[in-house]
Write a protein that holds these residues in place. Structure first.
Motif, PDB file in Angstrom:
ATOM      1  N   GLU A  24       0.832  -1.209   0.000  1.00 22.79           N
ATOM      2  CA  GLU A  24       0.000   0.000   0.000  1.00 22.79           C
ATOM      3  C   GLU A  24       0.865   1.257   0.000  1.00 22.79           C
ATOM      4  N   ARG A  25       1.937   1.252   0.773  1.00 20.13           N
ATOM      5  CA  ARG A  25       2.848   2.399   0.798  1.00 20.13           C
ATOM      6  C   ARG A  25       3.543   2.568  -0.549  1.00 20.13           C
ATOM      7  N   LEU A  26       4.020   1.461  -1.121  1.00 20.09           N
ATOM      8  CA  LEU A  26       4.688   1.519  -2.417  1.00 20.09           C
ATOM      9  C   LEU A  26       3.743   2.014  -3.504  1.00 20.09           C
ATOM     10  N   LEU A  27       2.504   1.541  -3.483  1.00 13.69           N
ATOM     11  CA  LEU A  27       1.518   1.980  -4.474  1.00 13.69           C
ATOM     12  C   LEU A  27       1.178   3.460  -4.311  1.00 13.69           C
ATOM     13  N   ALA A  28       1.113   3.929  -3.075  1.00 11.88           N
ATOM     14  CA  ALA A  28       0.845   5.352  -2.836  1.00 11.88           C
ATOM     15  C   ALA A  28       1.977   6.205  -3.398  1.00 11.88           C
ATOM     16  N   THR A  64       0.990   2.613 -12.445  1.00 12.36           N
ATOM     17  CA  THR A  64       1.349   2.558 -11.026  1.00 12.36           C
ATOM     18  C   THR A  64       2.005   1.225 -10.685  1.00 12.36           C
ATOM     19  N   CYS A  65       1.444   0.142 -11.174  1.00 13.90           N
ATOM     20  CA  CYS A  65       2.039  -1.181 -10.928  1.00 13.90           C
ATOM     21  C   CYS A  65       3.410  -1.285 -11.592  1.00 13.90           C
ATOM     22  N   ALA A  66       3.537  -0.756 -12.801  1.00 14.64           N
ATOM     23  CA  ALA A  66       4.828  -0.773 -13.491  1.00 14.64           C
ATOM     24  C   ALA A  66       5.860   0.037 -12.716  1.00 14.64           C
ATOM     25  N   GLN A  67       5.429   1.133 -12.111  1.00 12.18           N
ATOM     26  CA  GLN A  67       6.346   1.965 -11.336  1.00 12.18           C
ATOM     27  C   GLN A  67       6.846   1.220 -10.100  1.00 12.18           C
ATOM     28  N   VAL A  68       5.943   0.533  -9.401  1.00 12.21           N
ATOM     29  CA  VAL A  68       6.358  -0.254  -8.235  1.00 12.21           C
ATOM     30  C   VAL A  68       7.285  -1.381  -8.670  1.00 12.21           C
ATOM     31  N   GLU A  69       6.939  -2.085  -9.737  1.00 18.67           N
ATOM     32  CA  GLU A  69       7.773  -3.175 -10.243  1.00 18.67           C
ATOM     33  C   GLU A  69       9.188  -2.666 -10.550  1.00 18.67           C
ATOM     34  N   TYR A  70       9.269  -1.516 -11.178  1.00 13.69           N
ATOM     35  CA  TYR A  70      10.545  -0.897 -11.528  1.00 13.69           C
ATOM     36  C   TYR A  70      11.337  -0.542 -10.271  1.00 13.69           C
ATOM     37  N   LEU A  72      11.070  -1.835  -7.283  1.00 17.36           N
ATOM     38  CA  LEU A  72      11.523  -3.056  -6.626  1.00 17.36           C
ATOM     39  C   LEU A  72      12.716  -3.659  -7.355  1.00 17.36           C
ATOM     40  N   ALA A  73      12.676  -3.633  -8.693  1.00 19.41           N
ATOM     41  CA  ALA A  73      13.769  -4.196  -9.483  1.00 19.41           C
ATOM     42  C   ALA A  73      15.055  -3.398  -9.336  1.00 19.41           C
ATOM     43  N   THR A  74      14.935  -2.090  -9.093  1.00 18.15           N
ATOM     44  CA  THR A  74      16.121  -1.245  -8.955  1.00 18.15           C
ATOM     45  C   THR A  74      16.547  -1.084  -7.505  1.00 18.15           C
ATOM     46  N   GLY A  75      15.830  -1.751  -6.601  1.00 17.66           N
ATOM     47  CA  GLY A  75      16.191  -1.669  -5.192  1.00 17.66           C
ATOM     48  C   GLY A  75      15.729  -0.401  -4.514  1.00 17.66           C
ATOM     49  N   ASP A  76      14.789   0.305  -5.120  1.00 18.94           N
ATOM     50  CA  ASP A  76      14.271   1.545  -4.545  1.00 18.94           C
ATOM     51  C   ASP A  76      13.050   1.211  -3.698  1.00 18.94           C
ATOM     52  N   ASP A  77      12.937   1.840  -2.555  1.00 18.71           N
ATOM     53  CA  ASP A  77      11.790   1.596  -1.682  1.00 18.71           C
ATOM     54  C   ASP A  77      10.677   2.615  -1.900  1.00 18.71           C
ATOM     55  N   GLY A  78      10.740   3.346  -2.991  1.00 20.26           N
ATOM     56  CA  GLY A  78       9.745   4.362  -3.274  1.00 20.26           C
ATOM     57  C   GLY A  78      10.195   5.755  -2.871  1.00 20.26           C
TER      58      GLY A  78
END
Length: 129
Positions: A24-28, A64-70, A72-78
Motif C-alpha cells: 500500500e505504501r509503495l503503491l501510494a 502505477t504497478c509498473a512503477q512499483v515493479e521498476y 523493486l527491481a532497482t532496489g528503490d523503496d519508493g
C-alpha cells in the motif's frame, strides 16, 4: 493521503508475485510519481479526483504497478534514493556514491513500462487525443 491508482491485488497480478508487505505504501508513492508525470493531462474525474473513463483507470493502474515493479527491481523503496545513490542504508542513515549532479529533484524517474502505459492512453504532456 492522495489518490492511489492501484491495489495490492492489481500489483500482484501485474508482477505475478505476491504483493510485498508494504504494497500500500509503495503503491501510494508510485501513484505520486504517476501524478507528477501527468501534470498537464486532461481527463474526466469524479469528486475525489479519480478518473471515470475505464480505459484511463486501467492505464493509471498499469502505470502505477509498473512503477512499483521498476522500483523493486532497482532496489528503490519508493523514496527515490536508490536512483541518486549507489548505496543506501536506512538505519543509521548511510548514503554513498552520488549518481546525479544534485541539481534537480523535480524529475520523476518514471519506469519505461509506466511511461508506455501513459503514452498509449494519451495522458502524457503534448499528446492530443
Amino acid at each position: 493521503m492522495g489518490r492511489v491508482y492501484a491495489t495490492p491485488e492489481q500489483l500482484s497480478a501485474w508482477t505475478g508475485q505476491p504483493a510485498p508487505a508494504d504494497a500500500e505504501r509503495l503503491l501510494a508513492r508510485a501513484s505520486e510519481d504517476v501524478d507528477d508525470a501527468l501534470l498537464t493531462a486532461c481527463y474526466a474525474t469524479d469528486a475525489a479526483g479519480m478518473p471515470t473513463d475505464p480505459a484511463i483507470v486501467q492505464a493509471l493502474a498499469d502505470a502505477t504497478c509498473a512503477q512499483v515493479e521498476y522500483q523493486l527491481a532497482t532496489g528503490d523503496d519508493g523514496t527515490g534514493a536508490a536512483a541518486r545513490w549507489g548505496a543506501v542504508s536506512i538505519g543509521p542513515v548511510s548514503l554513498s556514491d552520488r549518481r546525479d549532479d544534485g541539481q534537480s529533484t523535480d524529475d520523476v524517474d518514471l519506469a519505461p513500462r509506466a511511461h508506455r502505459a501513459l503514452r498509449r492512453a494519451g495522458l502524457l504532456p503534448g499528446v492530443i487525443w
